[in-house]
Scaffold this motif. Structure first.
Motif: not given
Lengths: 147, 147, 147, 147, 147, 147, 147, 147, 147, 147
Positions: B111, G114, H88, B114, A84-85, G116, B144, G44
């Motif tokens: 994280g 989101s 997403r 955005s 995702p980053c 995240i 996250y 994660n």
């Protein structure tokens, strides 16, 4: 022969053992964190003297210096990145690519921003509604030749 | 029904007739050139009052304002862009994506930056060895969640 | 609005009617046949005065000149070209790409040949065992930046 | 059995130890650097006597000569190359492919440039605004048969 | 301008009206059915005099002759063909491709069979257990150059 | 368990040691060179008695015979082959596929040529302007069922 | 260095030996089963204290705690998942994605949910016609910025 | 014949003219907003009486009712969605897919959640740090058969 | 010229007007519903007398009969089908394909089931726990040739 | 930990040593050959008591039973299968998929055939013109929910 992958593993291991950040390492060799990380991962070549400094700073074997100075073959794994980053940057290129093109050509004439004569930095900008990532790139404008 | 494509064509036509740049148009509605171009192309939604300003400034039909204010479906044409100007940005994400990820996570924790709460600008930086394109992005850091 | 596709069709039609070759047209505007064809197809932008010359030479409508001078969005249709004549060049890049990279980096240092500050020509070389196509390219060497 | 990959590794290792460039090696066997590199990488077959010369010049085991003389299966890894140096050549084929086709057919009739009966060279051309890479290819014209 | 697609439609329509087979048409212009069909579909160029003969034989407009003589851009629709009749040939190349390569190189030396200096025929061979399709191809052997 | 890959390596090694061609091996077991190579590569199954003959002729271990007789799973590596020798056949299917379909259906009715009840040969045809590769295939015609 | 893959294997092995479910493990570290499984698979990062708890609960080596706390690179294997259980969720996104977008934008304004700042749970709901899977997700709404 | 695309356009137009939200329309026909939107877009079939209600509520032509009741062919445009709002959800399936599978199988046994006997809702949950999107799905558990 | 697409539209329209099912139509021409639907969609060719019957039964123009009798080019739109009803069959081939291959080869020898000399039916089987779809296929076994 | 791949290899080896067919093995555990092969390949989970029976029948280690009972992750290697035997089934889905959908929906209403609550068999049907493969599938009909 020692490969770039071998040297990347040595750097990651030394970094973890010494408890260093990429910023710490970048400072030791007087380069930017972006370039330092990228070249440590084998995606760029360190200039000869920087390779020597890095080898000394992290206690790597001498042969590693010439490997770090070799031109890499840059291979990325996927047309569409899954992390995702990284994906968010890919999305920005998808959404804003035509806008960047239109504005660059309006300001500079027909051409492109070089991704070779290029530098980049990442900064943390504190903000009351949540900190922000600031990303700055600078690349030489290259005009299309006509002949 | 008038579509976003219809309105994009009206804007391009009015822009050409009036001899305006995207910077000129952006100034008339007091927004950035990046957002102005992107939303004019149908890749972002103008806030309601900005849509009204744009319609007035370019002499578009009244119905265009509500179309400019609608949420777009963002579609890009190719996983790998072919235009050289856009490709170079794609290449930067490929080469430096893992570096951006490593440095963001080192500075902010786990994280992402955005791509939604986000802005960007393009500037021309004169340079004796050739002018440079300066690109600045700022996006909110999103940590996250763990639960 | 007149598009690049419209102007390409006008050029092809005028060329056929007048019985001209691309070499003839290139000569009329004092440019190379490679660039003349490529920009006529909408894959490059003619400099302003060349666009005016072409419009005059082929009797195109005046509006065509500004369209020929606009920056194009370069779109190619396939990752792997199907036409045999084009495929052979693609195959050469596949087979000899790593060789070109190795030799360029050996001669110039780490970097690339620009595809932007670039020119190319095609020549027919008579040969007793069958004529040969001679293709020459020249592109500026761009060194990778380190920072 | 010794494979082409094995022999490539032996050549790279001997080259590094002896501090030779590809030009040096090419000279020792009186071939071009392009062909020498390509066949050393396993993408072309050395003629029998050249394979013998190379084995002697670099001190490789005798069995390597017959391996270097075998016909290779040419495999490239990606439809769209990721390394920037190789990508630029791919981009040139995308942008100028239809132009090369049009000009070849205008000069020679319907047909293609062979990628088999083919040679290529790379030269460094000093230039005050930055050195240039000169790439020359020559391939036999092959006319389409009709029957 | 009349395109190759236009002429293909005229040929198909004339063929249907006249109740001709491809063999019939091929006979009228003294060419093979394979080449006649392929060039009628716009995938090959008829020699000038054959184009004239075809136009006369089928009562096509005069302009069609020059279109039939133009070099085509060969575009196929899919990497993997879906029609079962075409797929089976694709499957044969997949299954037997390495075998063809091995045997050609064993008989001729390192090189390929040309797909340009090439001809092909299809014949019906009656057989008690079911008729058989006989397909014959002949292509010039092209040896890899070394230089 | 011994796999088809293991047996392929044994065959290649025995072939090299004994200095045999595929034609030589095919003759020893009284099969065609095409089928012999294909089944030796693991892309077809040898009939039981042929597997036994091959094992005897090349001095392979006894277990190899049953492996050679097993039904293979046919896997090819790429939708678009990269080796030029194989690609040319792929190109022929792309360019002439619709032609083969049209002529087969004109001669036989709606249906296909089988790629299963099928055989093929490769021959060298000397020619003053350059030797030619002759490729012959024969496959049973299969009519589409209607019910 | 111990990798996330190593630690995943240790967790799976300890889980099997101890006969625990993911719910059991989640309870021991006071987190949700969804997050516990996902972070155990390396998709994660566990918060530092949760990593320590998990290491203690399952008797893993101490070094595993820091590995569990590292930011992962999230890699998924296929654009279209093949496992039927996962495919059904992919299908739901394909079929209902535009609906989710329309309703979110109707309720919240232009923006996204989101992925995240996000959590999810799975529950079993007994039902007379067959038990049902209940899936609940909650993600922060992120409004598009305009600037 | 009236198509599902035609009816979708009529609904969107009537909705805009009447200033209705999807929630308003859903309420008029006593169905959920998710299903109402999805079936209005042509991705699901309305039950016969609901189709009649919708036609009456929005003043659509009578023929539209039978079209809304027809089984749709569900076509989505891309393996990887480009719109950020939809992407997403795709990302969530990529990251959490194996987790959903593991937990469903732990709770229910080997099987899947049905995407056919299925419903879904979207709710806005006010939150001081930013409102949240709540998404709830319920699907029948289907056990794999063994036989 | 009337195309297969034109005739498909005529059939669908006549079917709707007359309120017929595919079973009804199949009965009128004494063929199976599977073949009748498939050939009406343009994916198979009707035998000449069946085409005539269909044209009569549905009141289509006379020219439609010859179009229905032409050999179709079978084109499907996606490697991975998106419609859930079709996807499930694709999934069955993915999951059970190697099983079908193993069992067919165990029962018949090395070879395949023909998809050309082939028929299929669909039946509804009432069942207390929910009705079941019964799908039966029959295809001629084709043994691999060896030569 | 023992994996499904390990157990598959053990089964194949025991099967070969004992000279059993899949039908023989299926009979020993009183299941169908289709399910027995599929679950032995790791694409389905054996019920607990069947796993125990299989382990006993083939003399596998005890741990294999729990592995055979685990839910598999079903992974197939290619969107388009290359093996001809499997490809033909894929082709049938491509050609007849829309027909199956139309007939199922005509008979059952809007919905699909389950690929989960599903069984299948393969039978050899002797036939004078060549034996035929009979394939029968039965899957529960699942109606789309509306809500």
């Amino acid at each position: 022969m020692m490969t770039k992958e071998d040297v990347t593993m040595m750097i990651l291991s030394a970094k973890k053992t010494a408890g260093l950040t990429w910023e710490d390492i970048a400072e030791k060799i007087d380069m930017s964190p972006v370039f330092t990380h990228s070249a440590s991962m084998g995606m760029n070549a360190f200039p000869e003297e920087k390779a020597a400094l890095l080898v000394a700073a992290l206690g790597l074997p001498q042969e590693a210096a010439s490997v770090l100075n070799e031109a890499p073959t840059k291979v990325w794994e996927q047309a569409v990145p899954t992390d995702p980053c990284i994906y968010r940057f890919y999305e920005i290129v998808g959404v804003y690519g035509p806008t960047l093109k239109a504005l660059i050509e309006e300001k500079f004439g027909t051409g492109i921003m070089s991704a070779i004569d290029f530098d980049m930095s990442v900064t943390k900008v504190p903000h009351e509604k949540g900190d922000r990532v600031k990303l700055e790139m600078s690349g030489k404008f290259l005009a299309y030749n006509s002949w």
